[in-house]
Design an enzyme around this catalytic site. Structure first.
Site, PDB file in Angstrom:
ATOM      1  CD  GLU A 102    -110.230 -28.806 -56.488  1.00 39.83           C
ATOM      2  OE1 GLU A 102    -110.749 -27.716 -56.441  1.00 39.83           O
ATOM      3  OE2 GLU A 102    -110.626 -29.729 -56.911  1.00 39.83           O
ATOM      4  CG  ASP A 149    -114.831 -30.789 -65.157  1.00 42.77           C
ATOM      5  OD1 ASP A 149    -113.484 -30.943 -65.039  1.00 42.77           O
ATOM      6  OD2 ASP A 149    -115.307 -31.050 -64.191  1.00 42.77           O
ATOM      7  CD  GLU A 172    -121.806 -34.003 -57.099  1.00 41.81           C
ATOM      8  OE1 GLU A 172    -122.254 -32.935 -56.833  1.00 41.81           O
ATOM      9  OE2 GLU A 172    -120.571 -34.394 -57.455  1.00 41.81           O
ATOM     10  CD  GLU A 178    -120.462 -27.456 -61.702  1.00 39.85           C
ATOM     11  OE1 GLU A 178    -121.597 -28.015 -60.893  1.00 39.85           O
ATOM     12  OE2 GLU A 178    -119.419 -27.331 -61.276  1.00 39.85           O
TER      13      GLU A 178
END
Ligand SMILES: *[C@@H]1O[C@H](CO)[C@@H](O)[C@H](O)[C@H]1NC(C)=O
Ligand SMILES: *[C@@H]1O[C@H](CO)[C@@H](O)[C@H](O)[C@H]1NC(C)=O
Ligand SMILES: *[C@@H]1O[C@H](CO)[C@@H](O)[C@H](O)[C@H]1NC(C)=O
Ligand SMILES: *[C@@H]1O[C@H](CO)[C@@H](O)[C@H](O)[C@H]1NC(C)=O
Ligand SMILES: *[C@@H]1O[C@H](CO)[C@@H](O)[C@H](O)[C@H]1NC(C)=O
Ligand SMILES: *[C@@H]1O[C@H](CO)[C@@H](O)[C@H](O)[C@H]1NC(C)=O
Ligand SMILES: *[C@@H]1O[C@H](CO)[C@@H](O)[C@H](O)[C@H]1NC(C)=O
Length: 529
Positions: free
Chosen positions: A120, A250, A358, A400
């Site tokens: 992050e 991902d 989500e 996304e």
């Protein structure tokens, strides 16, 4: 990877668009869509003004309670995530104020006394600083200096001879938390640290991060190219067999093709592995819903069972396959990517708010197994109408779906993608304004589900930059001149090659070492981004 050569490639500063193109050549935004660019900028300035008033220098604004939140160390994650967008939108004063603030940040300790996620922190701080440095004409060398300071702390995540970094650090002691990590965390450093090598001349950054991916890509996997999710830095072995394009895995896949483009395929293992992963996914994970015939990439679990689940996070796959399909000039991959993009957009188009959930699930012709609770009567009713059903109803400002929509617009030039982006802007303006700034939602399919009290840093970096760029002149920040990191921070790329070729990697015998607890139905590992 031979670093000197990479440095030569990356130092190209001006170039013409020879070679393979990702964007549709000569694309322009029709004048009728001009107002939406200003609308995206208005949401940005409103959100940032609220952050500045109630939370400046903290990680996020709490838009309902009008206060600050720190969950990423406390150095001001929203501010660094917003900087590049400020340059893109021409908000010069805000940008200069943010540069001045970042110059004062002390990375020797976490002001919030929190453990620091390497992933992050890298995607926000290292990327945000270096991308802003490039976007603002390389006039602020302090941005490179601060990126170097934070990366030098993150570099302590490599312990001893481990090729794989640990995931979480104590910045006071420079020591990592010992435990497993996941492939997204391992694979989502290469772009940023190669950029840092480019600007500092220190090859260690590019070397450490590329080596971790080259090593991971060389391990045996359950299906060719598809690495499972969990890996143990201390043994260098996978610790599960779970395959997904969703959170926790991902951006490992995302960066394989992006790094191949950034380095122009200098070490073929990155693009070969990406191509092999896509090929395996087409054969095994690509499923359509029995209602609506929507396309999704399912998961395959530790037992080898297909789980008919999807997520907002995973929906980056459409844009990523568009990028890779264009680079490889492979129409099959591009066409499937556009179907996946439609499946993800349908999760927006089907809800009361016009915003997607989500997590979700669907029924395929091969069954309805999700690994979780069986479908309820209410879910089945929704499914029969929309071709998917909601399993996690919240919206926490994820980008996304709109990211993939941006790629679809730039690649095809079909204005239906501009209409979709305009519809998302209208939904955000209708449903997200809170006491200050823009909040998150408990239930995208309810008019009165209430807020979640958070304005995410990636709202600034990703959602609002992708929306703005969707309506901006496609030649300003082009998919042919830049490679975007997973937080939507663009990096200057060298001129494209005339062609990119990739070969399929053969299957190696795989023996699972499953050390994890049985995993839940969806979102195996929650990711902030
Ligand atoms: C940023 O700092 C410079 C140097 O101290 C100063 O001249 C400038 O006014 C500051 N800009 C903003 C917007 O605070
Ligand atoms: C980091 O380590 C220091 C020194 O041991 C300790 O005081 C501090 O609480 C640790 N921080 C976190 C977030 O664990
Ligand atoms: C390069 O960066 C690494 C990682 O932070 C550091 O250990 C090393 O000292 C640096 N090398 C030089 C020559 O500065
Ligand atoms: C990293 O550096 C080592 C030692 O210089 C070199 O042998 C290796 O090839 C480099 N790896 C990468 C991926 O650049
Ligand atoms: C495009 O990619 C697909 C999926 O891997 C593959 O089956 C096909 O052969 C490729 N097409 C070409 C022309 O290479
Ligand atoms: C469903 O979509 C796939 C992919 O586009 C297509 O090949 C197939 O013919 C469609 N099936 C039906 C029943 O429409
Ligand atoms: C889901 O699968 C189970 C087990 O195969 C089956 O009993 C059930 O009818 C299926 N439900 C739907 C809605 O297809």
């Amino acid at each position: 990877m031979r670093l000197p050569c990479i440095l030569t490639l990356l130092s190209a500063t001006s170039y013409s668009l020879a070679g393979v193109t990702v964007q549709k050549p000569g694309l322009t935004v029709p004048p009728a869509y001009a107002s939406h660019k200003a609308a995206a900028e208005k949401i940005f300035t409103t959100s940032y003004a609220a952050y500045k008033k109630f939370a400046f220098g903290h990680d996020e604004l709490l838009p309902v309670s009008e206060g600050p939140n720190d969950d990423l160390g406390g150095w001001g994650a929203s501010l660094v995530d917003a900087m590049g967008t400020m340059v893109v939108m021409g908000l010069t004063d805000l940008f200069e104020e943010a540069v001045n603030y970042t110059a004062t940040v002390d990375f020797n300790t976490s002001p919030a006394d929190e453990l620091i996620s390497v992933f992050e922190t890298n995607i926000r701080w290292v990327a945000g600083l270096l991308s802003s440095y490039e976007l603002s004409g390389k006039k602020y060398p302090i941005l490179v200096e601060k990126a170097k300071q934070v990366a030098d702390k993150l570099a302590f995540a490599w312990v001893g001879d481990n090729v794989i970094p640990y995931n979480t650090m104590n910045f006071t002691t420079n020591s990592p938390e010992i435990g497993t990590t996941n492939i997204a965390q391992v694979g989502t450093l290469t772009l940023e640290w190669a950029a840092l090598t480019k600007y500092t001349g220190n090859a260690t950054y590019a070397n450490l991060t590329a080596k971790a991916v080259i090593y991971t890509a060389g391990l045996a996997t359950p299906l060719p190219g598809l690495a499972p999710q969990v890996i143990d830095p201390s043994t260098g072995q996978f610790a599960d067999a779970y395959l997904t394009w969703g959170g926790g895995s991902d951006s490992y896949f995302e960066y394989l093709v992006k790094f191949a483009r950034y380095t122009n395929n200098e070490n073929p293992i990155f693009l070969d592995t990406w191509k092999t992963a896509v090929d395996s996914s087409i054969h095994t994970l690509l499923k359509t819903s029995t209602v609506g015939n929507w396309s999704f990439l399912a998961d395959q679990d530790d037992q080898g069972l297909i789980r008919h689940v999807g997520s907002h996070l995973a929906c980056f796959y459409a844009g990523n396959w568009l990028l890779g399909g264009q680079l490889l000039q492979n129409k099959t991959i591009v066409d499937i990517a556009l179907l996946l993009n439609d499946g993800c957009w349908n999760t927006y188009a089907s809800t009361v708010t016009g915003i997607g959930p989500e997590t979700f699930a669907f029924i395929g012709s091969d069954g309805n197994f999700t690994g979780g609770d069986p479908i309820t009567a209410e879910e089945l009713t929704f499914y029969n109408e929309h071709g998917f059903y909601i399993t996690g109803s919240d919206y926490i400002q994820r980008p996304e779906v709109l990211e993939s929509n941006f790629y679809a617009w730039r690649v095809t030039g079909d204005t239906k993608y501009l209409d979709r982006a305009a519809s998302a802007i209208a939904s955000f303006n209708k449903w997200l304004p809170a006491n200050a700034g823009f909040a998150s939602l408990n239930d995208v399919n309810s008019a009165d589900g209430g807020f979640i009290d958070i304005q995410e840093s990636f709202w600034f970096a990703e959602v609002l930059k992708y929306l703005y760029l969707t309506f901006d002149d496609p030649s300003h920040l082009s998919l042919d001149t830049h490679v975007w990191n997973t937080e939507c921070h663009p990096f200057e790329a060298p001129p494209a090659l005339d062609s990119y070729t990739a070969k399929l990697i053969p299957q190696k015998p795989f023996t699972p070492h499953i050390t994890n607890q049985p995993r839940p139905a969806v979102s195996p590992i929650p990711q902030l981004e």
